[in-house]
Design a protein around this motif. Structure first.
Motif: not given
Ligand code: SF4
Length: 218
Positions: A203, A209, A193, A200, A206
């Motif tokens: 991730c 988030c 991150c 993202c 995600n």
């Molecule tokens: Fe960071 Fe959210 Fe992107 Fe994951 S989804 S990398 S936690 S900003």
């Protein structure tokens, strides 16, 4: 994200953590829970890359690993040893002054409470929290730029400064996560991150988030 989602987030981050590069100060604390070494490593780490912090800390501790020995090393020598850490001359002065005060006023022992640690020049809330948590295993939440950024992106807090994030987390984060949240989010911030263009699409959290404030991602 919903407040209860924090349990899922932490569970995923714990799994991923094993694959990431561990923050330099954590490496120091895992090798040796000396509060003095953690304090000094934290000071070296400010505005400095982890690789440099790890090497500079190891070099310095080979020369002096107690306040008693450190207080007698000239500032220039400490500066040479920790170079190329950022602001190495200022940090050398601070490290020596801290060692001198620890010996003169604290019997050579690092205090285990945040308010007492904040009395030392060069010690801010982030460093004080890290010393208390990693050095003494006491409750504290160390909020640096990664913890502040990621908690806001997740929508878990909505704050403008790391200090405000620390206070918001103290009110909201379940106590069992206080100590490890720094480690998990620093490693997450350094490896996934990122401050700019976080990863993202790959991730694992995600779906939880809302990516607050993220303008560009990959
Ligand atoms: Fe960071 Fe959210 Fe992107 Fe994951 S989804 S990398 S936690 S900003």
């Amino acid at each position: 994200m919903e407040p209860n989602d924090i349990h899922k987030v932490i569970a995923v981050l714990r799994e991923e953590y094993r694959l990431w590069q561990v923050p330099a100060v954590t490496i120091v604390s895992e090798c040796d829970h000396s509060p003095f070494k953690i304090l000094v490593s934290c000071i070296i780490s400010l505005r400095t890359k982890d690789e440099v912090t790890a090497v500079a800390s190891a070099r310095l501790f080979a020369r002096a690993d107690t306040p008693e020995v450190m207080q007698d090393i000239p500032n220039d020598e400490i500066a040479d040893v920790i170079y190329p850490a950022g602001f190495y001359r200022n940090k050398a002065r601070q490290i020596r002054e801290i060692a001198q005060r620890l010996v003169a006023e604290y019997g050579g022992k690092v205090p285990d409470c945040i308010d007492e640690l904040l009395k030392f020049k060069g010690v801010g809330r982030k460093t004080a929290n890290l010393v208390v948590t990693l050095g003494f295993g006491k409750p504290g939440i160390c909020v640096d730029t990664h913890v502040h950024r990621i908690c806001n992106r997740l929508g878990y807090v909505s704050t403008k400064t790391p200090e405000a994030t620390e206070m918001a987390l103290r009110a909201k984060l379940p106590p069992e996560y206080w100590i490890e949240i720094n480690d998990l989010l620093v490693a997450f911030g350094q490896n996934h991150c990122y401050p700019i263009s976080p990863r993202c699409t790959t991730c694992r959290i995600n779906s939880l988030c809302p990516r607050v404030g993220v303008k560009k991602y990959r």
